[in-house]
Design an enzyme around this catalytic site. Structure first.
Site, PDB file in Angstrom:
ATOM      1  N   GLU A  30      12.072 -31.334   1.012  1.00 38.07           N
ATOM      2  CA  GLU A  30      12.919 -31.319   2.219  1.00 38.07           C
ATOM      3  C   GLU A  30      12.508 -30.211   3.178  1.00 38.07           C
ATOM      4  O   GLU A  30      11.724 -29.309   2.830  1.00 38.07           O
ATOM      5  CB  GLU A  30      14.399 -31.168   1.837  1.00 38.07           C
ATOM      6  N   LYS A  92      19.359 -29.164  12.274  1.00 40.06           N
ATOM      7  CA  LYS A  92      19.603 -29.515  10.880  1.00 40.06           C
ATOM      8  C   LYS A  92      20.073 -30.967  10.870  1.00 40.06           C
ATOM      9  O   LYS A  92      21.116 -31.295  11.437  1.00 40.06           O
ATOM     10  CB  LYS A  92      20.664 -28.578  10.288  1.00 40.06           C
ATOM     11  N   VAL A 112      19.020 -32.704   2.258  1.00 38.86           N
ATOM     12  CA  VAL A 112      18.800 -33.536   1.069  1.00 38.86           C
ATOM     13  C   VAL A 112      19.113 -34.998   1.411  1.00 38.86           C
ATOM     14  O   VAL A 112      18.337 -35.903   1.088  1.00 38.86           O
ATOM     15  CB  VAL A 112      19.652 -33.034  -0.118  1.00 38.86           C
ATOM     16  N   ALA A 147      27.349 -34.667   2.993  1.00 39.98           N
ATOM     17  CA  ALA A 147      26.825 -36.042   3.014  1.00 39.98           C
ATOM     18  C   ALA A 147      25.773 -36.252   1.924  1.00 39.98           C
ATOM     19  O   ALA A 147      25.442 -37.399   1.593  1.00 39.98           O
ATOM     20  CB  ALA A 147      26.234 -36.350   4.392  1.00 39.98           C
ATOM     21  N   LYS A 165      25.339 -24.790  -6.606  1.00 45.05           N
ATOM     22  CA  LYS A 165      25.520 -23.383  -6.278  1.00 45.05           C
ATOM     23  C   LYS A 165      26.994 -23.023  -6.249  1.00 45.05           C
ATOM     24  O   LYS A 165      27.812 -23.805  -5.780  1.00 45.05           O
ATOM     25  CB  LYS A 165      24.903 -23.124  -4.902  1.00 45.05           C
TER      26      LYS A 165
HETATM   27  N1  PSU Z   1      21.462 -25.357  -0.636  1.00 47.97           N
HETATM   28  C1  PSU Z   1      20.519 -24.395  -0.689  1.00 47.97           C
HETATM   29  N2  PSU Z   1      19.586 -24.319   0.281  1.00 47.97           N
HETATM   30  C2  PSU Z   1      19.577 -25.193   1.322  1.00 47.97           C
HETATM   31  C3  PSU Z   1      20.575 -26.217   1.356  1.00 47.97           C
HETATM   32  C4  PSU Z   1      21.492 -26.259   0.366  1.00 47.97           C
HETATM   33  O1  PSU Z   1      20.516 -23.597  -1.599  1.00 47.97           O
HETATM   34  O2  PSU Z   1      18.715 -25.081   2.192  1.00 47.97           O
HETATM   35  C5  PSU Z   1      20.537 -27.215   2.465  1.00 47.97           C
HETATM   36  C6  PSU Z   1      19.986 -28.553   1.946  1.00 47.97           C
HETATM   37  O3  PSU Z   1      19.150 -29.109   2.947  1.00 47.97           O
HETATM   38  C7  PSU Z   1      21.228 -29.400   1.782  1.00 47.97           C
HETATM   39  C8  PSU Z   1      22.066 -28.893   2.916  1.00 47.97           C
HETATM   40  O4  PSU Z   1      20.989 -30.785   1.872  1.00 47.97           O
HETATM   41  O5  PSU Z   1      21.855 -27.497   2.916  1.00 47.97           O
HETATM   42  C9  PSU Z   1      23.531 -29.237   2.760  1.00 47.97           C
HETATM   43  O6  PSU Z   1      24.179 -28.984   3.954  1.00 47.97           O
HETATM   44  P1  PSU Z   1      25.656 -29.554   4.199  1.00 47.97           P
HETATM   45  O7  PSU Z   1      26.521 -28.868   3.189  1.00 47.97           O
HETATM   46  O8  PSU Z   1      25.946 -29.164   5.610  1.00 47.97           O
HETATM   47  O9  PSU Z   1      25.591 -31.036   3.990  1.00 47.97           O
END
Ligand code: PSU
Ligand code: MN
Length: 319
Positions: A30, A92, A112, A147, A165
């Site tokens: 990604e 993003k 992702v 998502a 995490k």
């Molecule tokens: N967790 C990490 N590093 C990241 C992300 C998540 O430790 O860079 C990024 C990934 O691209 C993941 C996104 O898909 O954050 C999720 O964002 P959101 O919660 O806004 O969907």
């Protein structure tokens, strides 16, 4: 190269296209992790190291991003430098953002969810990252559920990560994945890892002992017509793991600061990652890089096992 009769918005690099055409193993990577997950220039260095690790384990890396409105599978060095240098100026891009970024001809870093979508379009079935998005702590108030989780429920790509995490609500993330029918497989572990640490205190649904085990389960899932992905959770190598109590305190402080500053939505994960990197004096970043490299190696092994399995099955069908 414009892939055969593929989606008109898709550009597959010649290297990735020939690997796919020959049924050789490919691992998707990604790009939000590059632009929003790590600071420049370590983000660019890491992206290159991750690609080298995938190669060293016998697969072809396919970094996915949107450049000038084109969906790229196999971003070149120049593209990676652009994503890394521009960082948070890059959009993003998750599922809901994709059509707009493409229509406007913008550059976009795929989350992702969006990476899974583009990987599946190209026929790539294995994807390595650091951490997936999930149900956020305080979801009762914010309704913030990534998502990524719905994408895992519908798009046929296995995602190798270091677990969930603890900036997220791990228990609720697991419940949501269960509801949406997404298997969570621990790689040589019964404990769900929590990114910087090897044990979240939650279990996984199933334990896999080998890359072959994972590849078989993927094939069976899709042969059964059960659409959607799979979470393959690999613990950070012991020697790079951080102290749980210490990390939990830094994460709690970062979440408090985020809430008091009113940071919400797609800004939350990038904010938390950079704040925790600061408060841990870079140790969280070092750990993050180590676990991503570990995941890349495992994803390559799974992609190799999956390709070998497909060759074997095809051989049987032909004989
Ligand atoms: N967790 C990490 N590093 C990241 C992300 C998540 O430790 O860079 C990024 C990934 O691209 C993941 C996104 O898909 O954050 C999720 O964002 P959101 O919660 O806004 O969907
Ligand atoms: Mn969100």
């Amino acid at each position: 190269m414009k892939g055969r009769d593929l989606n008109p918005h898709l550009d597959i690099s010649p290297e990735v296209a020939s690997a796919l055409a020959e049924g050789r193993p490919v691992v998707a990577l990604e790009s939000t992790i590059i632009s929003h997950g790590m600071p420049y220039p370590r983000n660019v260095e890491t992206a290159r190291e991750v690609q080298a690790t995938v190669r060293a384990h016998g697969a072809t890396p396919a970094t996915i991003a949107i450049i000038g409105g084109r969906l790229k599978v196999g971003v070149d060095d120049e593209g990676i430098e652009l994503l890394g240098r521009k960082g948070r100026e890059i959009v993003k891009t998750s599922r809901r953002d994709l059509p707009i970024v493409v229509t406007r001809g913008q550059d976009g870093a795929t989350t992702v969810a969006a990476t899974m979508i583009v990987a599946a379009m190209a026929g790539v079935r294995v994807f390595a990252t650091g951490g997936i998005g999930g149900v956020h702590r305080g979801v009762e108030e914010s309704f913030d559920i990534s998502a990524d989780l719905d994408e895992l429920a519908r798009t046929n790509v296995a995602v190798v990560c270091a677990g969930v995490k603890s900036v997220l609500d791990i228990g609720r993330t697991l419940e949501y994945l269960e509801t949406r029918g997404v298997p969570v497989v621990g790689y040589q572990t019964d404990a769900l890892p929590a990114f910087y640490t090897r044990d979240s205190g939650y279990g996984v649904d199933y334990r896999a002992e080998s890359a072959q085990d994972v590849a078989e389960a993927m094939a069976t899932k899709w042969t059964l017509g059960l659409d959607g992905g799979m979470v393959v959770a690999a613990p950070i190598p012991e020697e790079y793991a951080l102290d749980k109590g210490e990390m939990d305190a830094l994460i709690d402080a970062a979440i408090d600061e985020m809430n008091s500053r009113g940071i919400t939505g797609k800004e939350t994960t990038p904010f938390l990652l950079s704040r925790i990197a600061e408060s841990s004096e870079g140790r969280s970043l070092d750990a993050n890089i180590r676990l991503v490299l570990n995941n890349a190696a495992l994803a390559a092994k799974i992609a190799v096992a999956y390709a070998e399995r497909n060759d074997r099955v095809q051989g049987l069908e032909e004989s």
